[in-house]
Scaffold this motif. Structure first.
Motif, PDB file in Angstrom:
ATOM      1  N   LEU A 151       0.846  -1.190   0.000  1.00 54.31           N
ATOM      2  CA  LEU A 151       0.000   0.000   0.000  1.00 54.31           C
ATOM      3  C   LEU A 151       0.882   1.240   0.000  1.00 54.31           C
ATOM      4  CD1 LEU A 151      -2.807   1.283   0.159  1.00 54.31           C
ATOM      5  CD2 LEU A 151      -2.656   1.113   2.663  1.00 54.31           C
ATOM      6  N   GLU A 152       1.031   1.788  -1.172  1.00 50.71           N
ATOM      7  CA  GLU A 152       1.792   3.024  -1.356  1.00 50.71           C
ATOM      8  C   GLU A 152       3.191   2.924  -0.738  1.00 50.71           C
ATOM      9  OE1 GLU A 152      -0.841   5.866   0.328  1.00 50.71           O
ATOM     10  OE2 GLU A 152      -2.227   5.792  -1.371  1.00 50.71           O
ATOM     11  N   GLY A 153       3.862   1.789  -1.005  1.00 52.92           N
ATOM     12  CA  GLY A 153       5.240   1.617  -0.576  1.00 52.92           C
ATOM     13  C   GLY A 153       5.417   0.904   0.747  1.00 52.92           C
ATOM     14  N   THR A 154       4.339   0.711   1.504  1.00 50.50           N
ATOM     15  CA  THR A 154       4.413  -0.001   2.777  1.00 50.50           C
ATOM     16  C   THR A 154       3.775  -1.382   2.614  1.00 50.50           C
ATOM     17  OG1 THR A 154       4.253   2.053   4.040  1.00 50.50           O
ATOM     18  CG2 THR A 154       3.768   0.004   5.210  1.00 50.50           C
ATOM     19  N   GLU A 155       4.505  -2.437   2.976  1.00 49.40           N
ATOM     20  CA  GLU A 155       4.007  -3.797   2.795  1.00 49.40           C
ATOM     21  C   GLU A 155       3.385  -4.349   4.078  1.00 49.40           C
ATOM     22  OE1 GLU A 155       6.984  -6.336   1.188  1.00 49.40           O
ATOM     23  OE2 GLU A 155       6.995  -5.353  -0.777  1.00 49.40           O
ATOM     24  N   HIS A 156       2.281  -5.069   3.893  1.00 49.93           N
ATOM     25  CA  HIS A 156       1.584  -5.722   4.997  1.00 49.93           C
ATOM     26  C   HIS A 156       1.326  -7.175   4.614  1.00 49.93           C
ATOM     27  CE1 HIS A 156       0.577  -1.722   6.724  1.00 49.93           C
ATOM     28  NE2 HIS A 156       0.392  -1.370   5.445  1.00 49.93           N
ATOM     29  N   LEU A 157       1.562  -8.091   5.539  1.00 56.39           N
ATOM     30  CA  LEU A 157       1.169  -9.484   5.331  1.00 56.39           C
ATOM     31  C   LEU A 157      -0.255  -9.632   5.836  1.00 56.39           C
ATOM     32  CD1 LEU A 157       4.388 -11.348   6.517  1.00 56.39           C
ATOM     33  CD2 LEU A 157       3.596 -11.032   4.169  1.00 56.39           C
ATOM     34  N   ALA A 158      -1.119 -10.173   5.013  1.00 55.52           N
ATOM     35  CA  ALA A 158      -2.533 -10.224   5.389  1.00 55.52           C
ATOM     36  C   ALA A 158      -3.187 -11.529   4.950  1.00 55.52           C
ATOM     37  CB  ALA A 158      -3.273  -9.035   4.778  1.00 55.52           C
ATOM     38  N   LEU A 159      -4.157 -11.956   5.754  1.00 55.95           N
ATOM     39  CA  LEU A 159      -4.967 -13.132   5.451  1.00 55.95           C
ATOM     40  C   LEU A 159      -6.294 -12.669   4.873  1.00 55.95           C
ATOM     41  CD1 LEU A 159      -5.794 -16.190   5.772  1.00 55.95           C
ATOM     42  CD2 LEU A 159      -6.560 -15.567   8.084  1.00 55.95           C
ATOM     43  N   ALA A 160      -6.685 -13.236   3.731  1.00 54.38           N
ATOM     44  CA  ALA A 160      -7.987 -12.924   3.140  1.00 54.38           C
ATOM     45  C   ALA A 160      -9.059 -13.638   3.967  1.00 54.38           C
ATOM     46  CB  ALA A 160      -8.031 -13.382   1.686  1.00 54.38           C
ATOM     47  N   LYS A 161      -9.581 -12.932   4.969  1.00 55.71           N
ATOM     48  CA  LYS A 161     -10.469 -13.542   5.958  1.00 55.71           C
ATOM     49  C   LYS A 161     -11.895 -13.709   5.441  1.00 55.71           C
ATOM     50  CE  LYS A 161     -11.142 -14.998  10.231  1.00 55.71           C
ATOM     51  NZ  LYS A 161     -10.487 -16.193  10.779  1.00 55.71           N
ATOM     52  N   ASP A 162     -12.410 -12.685   4.783  1.00 51.84           N
ATOM     53  CA  ASP A 162     -13.796 -12.727   4.303  1.00 51.84           C
ATOM     54  C   ASP A 162     -13.835 -12.222   2.869  1.00 51.84           C
ATOM     55  OD1 ASP A 162     -16.542 -12.935   4.106  1.00 51.84           O
ATOM     56  OD2 ASP A 162     -16.937 -11.053   5.154  1.00 51.84           O
ATOM     57  N   VAL A 163     -14.186 -13.120   1.956  1.00 51.95           N
ATOM     58  CA  VAL A 163     -14.258 -12.768   0.535  1.00 51.95           C
ATOM     59  C   VAL A 163     -15.718 -12.850   0.093  1.00 51.95           C
ATOM     60  CG1 VAL A 163     -13.481 -13.317  -1.800  1.00 51.95           C
ATOM     61  CG2 VAL A 163     -11.953 -13.711   0.152  1.00 51.95           C
ATOM     62  N   GLN A 164     -16.300 -11.697  -0.215  1.00 49.61           N
ATOM     63  CA  GLN A 164     -17.704 -11.645  -0.632  1.00 49.61           C
ATOM     64  C   GLN A 164     -17.771 -11.701  -2.160  1.00 49.61           C
ATOM     65  OE1 GLN A 164     -19.603  -8.232   1.181  1.00 49.61           O
ATOM     66  NE2 GLN A 164     -18.552  -8.583   3.117  1.00 49.61           N
ATOM     67  N   ARG A 165     -18.427 -12.742  -2.654  1.00 50.09           N
ATOM     68  CA  ARG A 165     -18.516 -12.943  -4.101  1.00 50.09           C
ATOM     69  C   ARG A 165     -19.940 -12.726  -4.588  1.00 50.09           C
ATOM     70  NH1 ARG A 165     -13.766 -15.678  -5.730  1.00 50.09           N
ATOM     71  NH2 ARG A 165     -12.585 -16.537  -3.974  1.00 50.09           N
ATOM     72  N   ASP A 166     -20.063 -12.258  -5.824  1.00 48.77           N
ATOM     73  CA  ASP A 166     -21.375 -12.094  -6.440  1.00 48.77           C
ATOM     74  C   ASP A 166     -22.019 -13.466  -6.604  1.00 48.77           C
ATOM     75  OD1 ASP A 166     -23.033  -9.924  -8.245  1.00 48.77           O
ATOM     76  OD2 ASP A 166     -23.190 -11.952  -9.053  1.00 48.77           O
ATOM     77  N   ALA A 167     -23.334 -13.541  -6.322  1.00 51.87           N
ATOM     78  CA  ALA A 167     -24.031 -14.827  -6.364  1.00 51.87           C
ATOM     79  C   ALA A 167     -24.150 -15.387  -7.773  1.00 51.87           C
ATOM     80  CB  ALA A 167     -25.424 -14.679  -5.750  1.00 51.87           C
ATOM     81  N   ILE A 168     -24.055 -14.536  -8.772  1.00 49.42           N
ATOM     82  CA  ILE A 168     -24.262 -14.982 -10.160  1.00 49.42           C
ATOM     83  C   ILE A 168     -22.997 -14.795 -10.998  1.00 49.42           C
ATOM     84  CG2 ILE A 168     -25.607 -14.636 -12.265  1.00 49.42           C
ATOM     85  CD1 ILE A 168     -27.903 -13.661 -10.477  1.00 49.42           C
ATOM     86  N   LYS A 169     -22.457 -13.586 -10.988  1.00 47.79           N
ATOM     87  CA  LYS A 169     -21.300 -13.284 -11.824  1.00 47.79           C
ATOM     88  C   LYS A 169     -19.995 -13.672 -11.119  1.00 47.79           C
ATOM     89  CE  LYS A 169     -22.696  -9.049 -12.003  1.00 47.79           C
ATOM     90  NZ  LYS A 169     -22.766  -7.590 -12.267  1.00 47.79           N
ATOM     91  N   PRO A 170     -18.970 -14.021 -11.890  1.00 43.33           N
ATOM     92  CA  PRO A 170     -17.665 -14.368 -11.300  1.00 43.33           C
ATOM     93  C   PRO A 170     -16.908 -13.119 -10.873  1.00 43.33           C
ATOM     94  CG  PRO A 170     -17.521 -14.491 -13.676  1.00 43.33           C
ATOM     95  CD  PRO A 170     -18.963 -14.179 -13.359  1.00 43.33           C
ATOM     96  N   VAL A 171     -17.464 -12.423  -9.886  1.00 39.40           N
ATOM     97  CA  VAL A 171     -16.912 -11.143  -9.446  1.00 39.40           C
ATOM     98  C   VAL A 171     -16.792 -11.133  -7.929  1.00 39.40           C
ATOM     99  CG1 VAL A 171     -17.340  -8.661  -9.313  1.00 39.40           C
ATOM    100  CG2 VAL A 171     -17.861  -9.886 -11.421  1.00 39.40           C
ATOM    101  N   ILE A 172     -15.673 -10.612  -7.414  1.00 41.77           N
ATOM    102  CA  ILE A 172     -15.513 -10.408  -5.974  1.00 41.77           C
ATOM    103  C   ILE A 172     -16.011  -9.002  -5.647  1.00 41.77           C
ATOM    104  CG2 ILE A 172     -13.864 -10.203  -4.081  1.00 41.77           C
ATOM    105  CD1 ILE A 172     -12.108 -12.233  -5.475  1.00 41.77           C
ATOM    106  N   GLU A 173     -16.929  -8.909  -4.686  1.00 44.44           N
ATOM    107  CA  GLU A 173     -17.526  -7.624  -4.353  1.00 44.44           C
ATOM    108  C   GLU A 173     -16.764  -6.879  -3.262  1.00 44.44           C
ATOM    109  OE1 GLU A 173     -21.619  -8.480  -3.458  1.00 44.44           O
ATOM    110  OE2 GLU A 173     -22.161  -8.257  -5.582  1.00 44.44           O
ATOM    111  N   HIS A 174     -16.182  -7.622  -2.323  1.00 46.66           N
ATOM    112  CA  HIS A 174     -15.461  -6.969  -1.223  1.00 46.66           C
ATOM    113  C   HIS A 174     -14.577  -7.995  -0.516  1.00 46.66           C
ATOM    114  CE1 HIS A 174     -14.737  -4.994   2.685  1.00 46.66           C
ATOM    115  NE2 HIS A 174     -14.912  -3.863   2.018  1.00 46.66           N
TER     116      HIS A 174
END
Length: 228
Positions: free
Chosen positions: A66-89
């Motif tokens: 993020l703008e030059g600063t690195e963070h290690l992160a776990l993708a805890k909650d992935v909200q996907r569209d129910a129909i389209k192959p799209v990640i919403e948040h």
């Protein structure tokens, strides 16, 4: 383990609300929030295509630049569209090397149960405690040869080395039941329809059978008249 191969370059996000989220997704980006370890939540956007590729596996650890600063992160909650192959948040949780996290790991079923049985997976994931950088991709449950009436609980699942069960030990994972006959299924369906007040329309086969029966009764009646 997070490497330069799963690094994502994020951008700070200052617009919020449904309208802003739609504009972000139209630009082929994904709204996300990064939090954890006592830090204030940081709202950002991630590149859509690259992020989707890296999130094909559950519980992915990402390096967020993020703008030059690195963070290690776990993708805890992935909200996907129910129909389209799209990640919403995406909710991203900051992790540190050596710390343990609670994650839901997919359950993989292998083997074949006994003859004329049905294998029902009651819970497709299992909550475990594991090193953030050694999260198992899945846990394997064998149903080989199991007969009707068999059940596999969370405490029966063999976990990979280093992982600990976090879910309730009595949580039902797999249930083996007797396969129903066609007659039993039709009977249950008819009962359910009757309780719901649904009148079943006769099929062509039923109508043909009734017509044949009626014709047979008519022939019998004519024979009776001839004999008098």
């Amino acid at each position: 383990m997070a490497t330069t191969e799963n690094k994502l370059h994020a951008e700070s996000r200052t617009e919020f609300g449904k309208g802003a989220a739609r504009r972000i997704r139209r630009a082929h980006k994904i709204p996300a929030v990064l939090y954890g370890h006592g830090s204030d939540p940081v709202h950002m956007t991630l590149p859509g295509h690259e992020t989707m590729l890296l999130l094909k596996n559950a519980n992915a650890i990402l390096t967020i630049d993020l703008e030059g600063t690195e963070h290690l992160a776990l993708a805890k909650d992935v909200q996907r569209d129910a129909i389209k192959p799209v990640i919403e948040h995406i909710d991203l949780v900051i992790v540190r090397r050596g710390e343990k996290v609670v994650v839901d790991v997919p359950v993989h079923i292998e083997g074949e149960a006994g003859i004329e049985t049905v294998v029902t997976v009651e819970n497709s994931t299992l909550s475990v405690l594991a090193d953030a950088f050694k999260i198992p991709e899945s846990v394997t449950v064998s149903v080989e040869g199991l007969e009707a009436g068999s059940q596999i609980l969370a405490k029966d699942v063999t976990l990979p080395a280093g992982a600990e069960l976090e879910a309730d030990e009595e949580l039902l994972i797999v249930n083996i039941v007797q396969q129903q006959s066609v007659e039993e299924l039709e009977s249950e369906l008819a009962e359910a329809e009757a309780e719901a007040g649904i009148e079943r329309e006769e099929s062509d086969e039923d109508e043909a059978a009734e017509a044949e029966a009626a014709e047979g009764e008519s022939d019998d009646a004519e024979k009776g008249d001839d004999s008098e």
